[in-house]
Write a protein that holds these residues in place. Structure first.
Motif, PDB file in Angstrom:
ATOM      1  N   GLU A 143       0.828  -1.209   0.000  1.00 18.54           N
ATOM      2  CA  GLU A 143       0.000   0.000   0.000  1.00 18.54           C
ATOM      3  C   GLU A 143       0.863   1.260   0.000  1.00 18.54           C
ATOM      4  O   GLU A 143       0.533   2.253  -0.651  1.00 18.54           O
ATOM      5  N   ILE A 144       1.952   1.215   0.753  1.00 21.81           N
ATOM      6  CA  ILE A 144       2.876   2.355   0.785  1.00 21.81           C
ATOM      7  C   ILE A 144       3.398   2.647  -0.615  1.00 21.81           C
ATOM      8  O   ILE A 144       3.433   3.804  -1.059  1.00 21.81           O
ATOM      9  N   ASN A 145       3.798   1.607  -1.339  1.00 25.08           N
ATOM     10  CA  ASN A 145       4.322   1.799  -2.690  1.00 25.08           C
ATOM     11  C   ASN A 145       3.259   2.371  -3.626  1.00 25.08           C
ATOM     12  O   ASN A 145       3.540   3.266  -4.429  1.00 25.08           O
ATOM     13  N   VAL A 174       3.537  10.516   1.973  1.00 31.73           N
ATOM     14  CA  VAL A 174       4.000   9.131   2.176  1.00 31.73           C
ATOM     15  C   VAL A 174       5.490   9.011   1.849  1.00 31.73           C
ATOM     16  O   VAL A 174       6.256   8.381   2.589  1.00 31.73           O
ATOM     17  N   ILE A 175       5.895   9.641   0.759  1.00 32.66           N
ATOM     18  CA  ILE A 175       7.304   9.602   0.352  1.00 32.66           C
ATOM     19  C   ILE A 175       8.179  10.232   1.437  1.00 32.66           C
ATOM     20  O   ILE A 175       9.221   9.683   1.820  1.00 32.66           O
ATOM     21  N   GLU A 176       7.741  11.370   1.973  1.00 30.32           N
ATOM     22  CA  GLU A 176       8.514  12.046   3.020  1.00 30.32           C
ATOM     23  C   GLU A 176       8.559  11.222   4.303  1.00 30.32           C
ATOM     24  O   GLU A 176       9.618  11.078   4.922  1.00 30.32           O
ATOM     25  N   THR A 177       7.417  10.700   4.710  1.00 35.42           N
ATOM     26  CA  THR A 177       7.339   9.983   5.981  1.00 35.42           C
ATOM     27  C   THR A 177       8.201   8.730   5.966  1.00 35.42           C
ATOM     28  O   THR A 177       9.014   8.508   6.874  1.00 35.42           O
ATOM     29  N   CYS A 178       8.046   7.913   4.939  1.00 32.43           N
ATOM     30  CA  CYS A 178       8.771   6.634   4.889  1.00 32.43           C
ATOM     31  C   CYS A 178      10.200   6.804   4.374  1.00 32.43           C
ATOM     32  O   CYS A 178      11.112   6.126   4.840  1.00 32.43           O
TER      33      CYS A 178
END
Length: 302
Positions: free
Chosen positions: A29-31, A280-284
């Motif tokens: 889901e992250i991807n 999401v990109i920043e967080t992970c």
């Protein structure tokens, strides 16, 4: 720009990238969410006339941070390509020959390579324009030393590419300690006429004065940001040109929202702001808009 296929919180980089955080989703889901953010970002850049070359990541390589290509490669107006030693072993697989082939297909000329990757054997690292902030017009490089930015390698780069080094240490608060910020480009951004910088991260007064001196000598207006704004990626920006040579300061939505009106006014004196949601990109990933763009200064074939 590299479109991700296996993006997630990279387990090999969390040891010294204190910007990375957990996200309450599974990796698949992250991807998917990261791909959506990536695609929307590319669309925004192209909509104002920025020439964006998108290359798909290779799923077989399992490279969770491939979305940040500026760390392993830099492209220069003399036709040279810099290749850099990466701290995380799984990031070393991001260096792909087919990306150079793609650039040549797009009409760019590659004259040769400055390859620093052999330093990985000695556990010495220098992560591209994450570590090296290049003032290409004035031939100055700003670099905050860290486990991912070795001073001797910075000097070697400067000798090879004829840059003057401005070297310092930038720290952040981690569990009650002051520890080095992993990349220069999260606390500082350079544009043609101004610089955005978190001076509060440079604890040594002499080093801070030296950085300010060189920015002023280069006639750059200094826009200072706070450490809390830095943690919203307000230091992770890149100036680009769109249609009709219009200049844009590109940043994430979080960075844009963190700026005060006076800071926005200071930036907009020089160029327009373009921001996109990269939560999401920043967080992970612990990186933001600037990290996602490897700017190409290579000459074009006649």
């Amino acid at each position: 720009m590299i479109r991700p296929v296996a993006f997630r919180k990279n387990e090999e980089t969390t040891v010294n990238n204190f910007f990375q955080k957990d996200f309450e989703l599974d990796n698949k889901e992250i991807n998917i969410k990261a791909q959506g953010e990536f695609d929307a970002f590319v669309t925004k850049l192209r909509s104002v006339g920025v020439h964006v070359i998108v290359e798909e990541d290779d799923l077989f390589l399992d490279t969770p941070d491939s979305i940040f290509p500026n760390n392993w490669v830099s492209f220069h107006a003399n036709g040279m390509v810099g290749l850099y030693p990466m701290f995380a072993e799984n990031r070393r697989r991001e260096r792909r020959e087919e990306i150079m082939d793609r650039l040549e297909e797009e009409g760019f000329v590659i004259e040769g390579y400055m390859d620093y990757t052999s330093a990985e054997v000695e556990n010495i690292f220098l992560e591209g324009t994450g570590s090296l902030l290049l003032d290409r017009a004035n031939q100055i490089v700003y670099c905050a030393l860290s486990p991912r930015a070795d001073e001797d390698l910075v000097i070697e780069f400067c000798e090879d590419f004829d840059y003057f080094p401005v070297i310092f240490t930038a720290n952040q608060d981690v569990d009650g300690k002051r520890l080095p910020i992993y990349h220069t480009n999260v606390m500082m951004a350079l544009a043609e006429d101004f610089a955005v910088i978190c001076l509060d991260t440079i604890d040594d007064k002499d080093e801070r004065k030296n950085v300010v001196k060189h920015l002023k000598k280069s006639n750059k207006e200094i826009v200072t940001i706070s450490q809390s704004q830095m943690h919203q990626y307000a230091g992770n920006m890149l100036q680009v040109k769109g249609a009709d040579e219009t200049r844009y300061m590109v940043m994430s939505l979080a960075a844009h929202k963190s700026l005060r009106q006076d800071q926005i006014n200071a930036i907009e004196k020089h160029c327009q702001i373009l921001s996109s949601d990269l939560e999401v990109i920043e967080t992970c990933g612990g990186g933001s808009a600037r990290c996602m763009m490897a700017e190409v200064f290579l000459p074009k074939a006649n």
